[in-house]
Design a protein around this motif. Structure first.
Motif, PDB file in Angstrom:
ATOM      1  N   ILE A  90      11.505   3.956  -5.262  1.00 32.64           N
ATOM      2  CA  ILE A  90      10.959   5.313  -5.385  1.00 32.64           C
ATOM      3  C   ILE A  90       9.710   5.290  -6.262  1.00 32.64           C
ATOM      4  CG2 ILE A  90      11.392   7.591  -6.391  1.00 32.64           C
ATOM      5  CD1 ILE A  90      14.353   7.203  -5.462  1.00 32.64           C
ATOM      6  N   LEU A  91       9.777   4.584  -7.388  1.00 30.54           N
ATOM      7  CA  LEU A  91       8.631   4.523  -8.297  1.00 30.54           C
ATOM      8  C   LEU A  91       7.452   3.754  -7.700  1.00 30.54           C
ATOM      9  CD1 LEU A  91      10.445   3.888 -11.692  1.00 30.54           C
ATOM     10  CD2 LEU A  91       9.342   6.005 -10.927  1.00 30.54           C
ATOM     11  N   SER A  92       7.745   2.855  -6.771  1.00 32.91           N
ATOM     12  CA  SER A  92       6.698   2.020  -6.183  1.00 32.91           C
ATOM     13  C   SER A  92       6.382   2.411  -4.744  1.00 32.91           C
ATOM     14  CB  SER A  92       7.140   0.554  -6.214  1.00 32.91           C
ATOM     15  OG  SER A  92       7.431   0.165  -7.514  1.00 32.91           O
ATOM     16  N   ARG A  93       6.691   3.624  -4.361  1.00 31.36           N
ATOM     17  CA  ARG A  93       6.545   4.018  -2.961  1.00 31.36           C
ATOM     18  C   ARG A  93       5.108   3.939  -2.447  1.00 31.36           C
ATOM     19  NH1 ARG A  93       7.911   8.348  -5.917  1.00 31.36           N
ATOM     20  NH2 ARG A  93       6.470  10.086  -6.014  1.00 31.36           N
ATOM     21  N   LYS A  94       4.119   4.212  -3.285  1.00 33.43           N
ATOM     22  CA  LYS A  94       2.726   4.108  -2.834  1.00 33.43           C
ATOM     23  C   LYS A  94       2.365   2.663  -2.508  1.00 33.43           C
ATOM     24  CE  LYS A  94       0.952   8.121  -5.296  1.00 33.43           C
ATOM     25  NZ  LYS A  94       0.029   8.586  -6.357  1.00 33.43           N
ATOM     26  N   THR A  95       2.739   1.768  -3.384  1.00 30.24           N
ATOM     27  CA  THR A  95       2.452   0.353  -3.152  1.00 30.24           C
ATOM     28  C   THR A  95       3.211  -0.159  -1.940  1.00 30.24           C
ATOM     29  OG1 THR A  95       2.131   0.035  -5.520  1.00 30.24           O
ATOM     30  CG2 THR A  95       2.480  -1.943  -4.201  1.00 30.24           C
ATOM     31  N   LEU A  96       4.477   0.211  -1.817  1.00 29.74           N
ATOM     32  CA  LEU A  96       5.258  -0.200  -0.654  1.00 29.74           C
ATOM     33  C   LEU A  96       4.650   0.328   0.635  1.00 29.74           C
ATOM     34  CD1 LEU A  96       8.904   0.284  -1.969  1.00 29.74           C
ATOM     35  CD2 LEU A  96       7.767  -1.874  -1.449  1.00 29.74           C
ATOM     36  N   LYS A  98       1.506   0.956   1.200  1.00 29.95           N
ATOM     37  CA  LYS A  98       0.316   0.157   1.492  1.00 29.95           C
ATOM     38  C   LYS A  98       0.691  -1.157   2.157  1.00 29.95           C
ATOM     39  CE  LYS A  98      -2.510   1.940  -2.271  1.00 29.95           C
ATOM     40  NZ  LYS A  98      -3.163   1.597  -3.552  1.00 29.95           N
ATOM     41  N   TYR A  99       1.716  -1.829   1.648  1.00 29.34           N
ATOM     42  CA  TYR A  99       2.134  -3.098   2.224  1.00 29.34           C
ATOM     43  C   TYR A  99       2.686  -2.916   3.633  1.00 29.34           C
ATOM     44  CZ  TYR A  99       1.516  -5.541  -2.189  1.00 29.34           C
ATOM     45  OH  TYR A  99       0.990  -6.096  -3.313  1.00 29.34           O
ATOM     46  N   ILE A 100       3.453  -1.873   3.841  1.00 31.26           N
ATOM     47  CA  ILE A 100       4.010  -1.613   5.172  1.00 31.26           C
ATOM     48  C   ILE A 100       2.893  -1.337   6.166  1.00 31.26           C
ATOM     49  CG2 ILE A 100       5.379   0.033   6.525  1.00 31.26           C
ATOM     50  CD1 ILE A 100       7.242   0.193   4.028  1.00 31.26           C
ATOM     51  N   ASN A 101       1.913  -0.531   5.776  1.00 26.86           N
ATOM     52  CA  ASN A 101       0.779  -0.268   6.656  1.00 26.86           C
ATOM     53  C   ASN A 101      -0.017  -1.535   6.942  1.00 26.86           C
ATOM     54  OD1 ASN A 101       1.241   2.459   7.070  1.00 26.86           O
ATOM     55  ND2 ASN A 101       0.079   3.048   5.242  1.00 26.86           N
ATOM     56  N   TYR A 102      -0.173  -2.371   5.939  1.00 28.61           N
ATOM     57  CA  TYR A 102      -0.893  -3.636   6.132  1.00 28.61           C
ATOM     58  C   TYR A 102      -0.168  -4.522   7.142  1.00 28.61           C
ATOM     59  CZ  TYR A 102      -2.871  -8.200   5.200  1.00 28.61           C
ATOM     60  OH  TYR A 102      -3.464  -9.432   5.328  1.00 28.61           O
ATOM     61  N   ILE A 103       1.157  -4.604   6.997  1.00 32.18           N
ATOM     62  CA  ILE A 103       1.964  -5.435   7.907  1.00 32.18           C
ATOM     63  C   ILE A 103       1.903  -4.875   9.327  1.00 32.18           C
ATOM     64  CG2 ILE A 103       4.321  -6.144   8.452  1.00 32.18           C
ATOM     65  CD1 ILE A 103       4.776  -6.332   5.396  1.00 32.18           C
ATOM     66  N   LYS A 104       1.984  -3.569   9.452  1.00 31.52           N
ATOM     67  CA  LYS A 104       1.929  -2.941  10.784  1.00 31.52           C
ATOM     68  C   LYS A 104       0.602  -3.207  11.493  1.00 31.52           C
ATOM     69  CE  LYS A 104       5.033   0.965  10.078  1.00 31.52           C
ATOM     70  NZ  LYS A 104       5.104   2.449   9.972  1.00 31.52           N
ATOM     71  N   HIS A 105      -0.477  -3.251  10.726  1.00 29.94           N
ATOM     72  CA  HIS A 105      -1.815  -3.373  11.336  1.00 29.94           C
ATOM     73  C   HIS A 105      -2.356  -4.791  11.339  1.00 29.94           C
ATOM     74  CE1 HIS A 105      -1.465   0.920  10.373  1.00 29.94           C
ATOM     75  NE2 HIS A 105      -2.167   1.079  11.491  1.00 29.94           N
ATOM     76  N   SER A 106      -1.543  -5.759  10.942  1.00 28.51           N
ATOM     77  CA  SER A 106      -2.059  -7.130  10.955  1.00 28.51           C
ATOM     78  C   SER A 106      -1.467  -7.940  12.083  1.00 28.51           C
ATOM     79  CB  SER A 106      -1.807  -7.813   9.631  1.00 28.51           C
ATOM     80  OG  SER A 106      -0.428  -7.884   9.344  1.00 28.51           O
TER      81      SER A 106
END
Length: 106
Positions: A90-96, A98-106
């Motif tokens: 929950i505290l790291s949701r912004k960072t998570l 970003k990583y999920i979006n990066y994985i989806k688009h790579s």
């Protein structure tokens, strides 16, 4: 500095807490190393906000110490660590995100 902290804490904790005391001393001395390394690299290289990292780390250190000293129940330990994982996510949701979006688009 971390080695000195570890030696002093081992001297204080091992007679009373045994292996748990040694683990706690190592945990605290690693945190000292983490702070020193982070602060020095922030001065030398790239400055970034660190309060959140330190807060989360201190929280996990506190939970680890309490679990090492007072937890006898595996089920309770697992439940507490699952709550810690949830809180961290929950505290790291912004960072998570970003990583999920990066994985989806790579």
């Amino acid at each position: 500095m971390a080695v000195l902290v570890n030696g002093i804490l081992n001297y204080l904790f091992i007679p009373k807490y045994g292996a748990n005391g040694a683990a706690i001393a190592s945990l605290i001395s690693f945190f000292v190393l983490f702070i020193l390394r982070t602060e020095i690299s922030s001065l030398i290289w790239l400055s970034f906000p660190r309060a959140k990292y330190y807060t989360i780390t201190i929280f996990f250190i506190a939970v680890s110490i309490v679990m090492a000293l007072y937890s006898n129940s595996r089920l309770l330990s697992e439940l507490i660590w699952m709550l810690c994982l949830s809180l961290t996510m929950i505290l790291s949701r912004k960072t998570l995100s970003k990583y999920i979006n990066y994985i989806k688009h790579s």
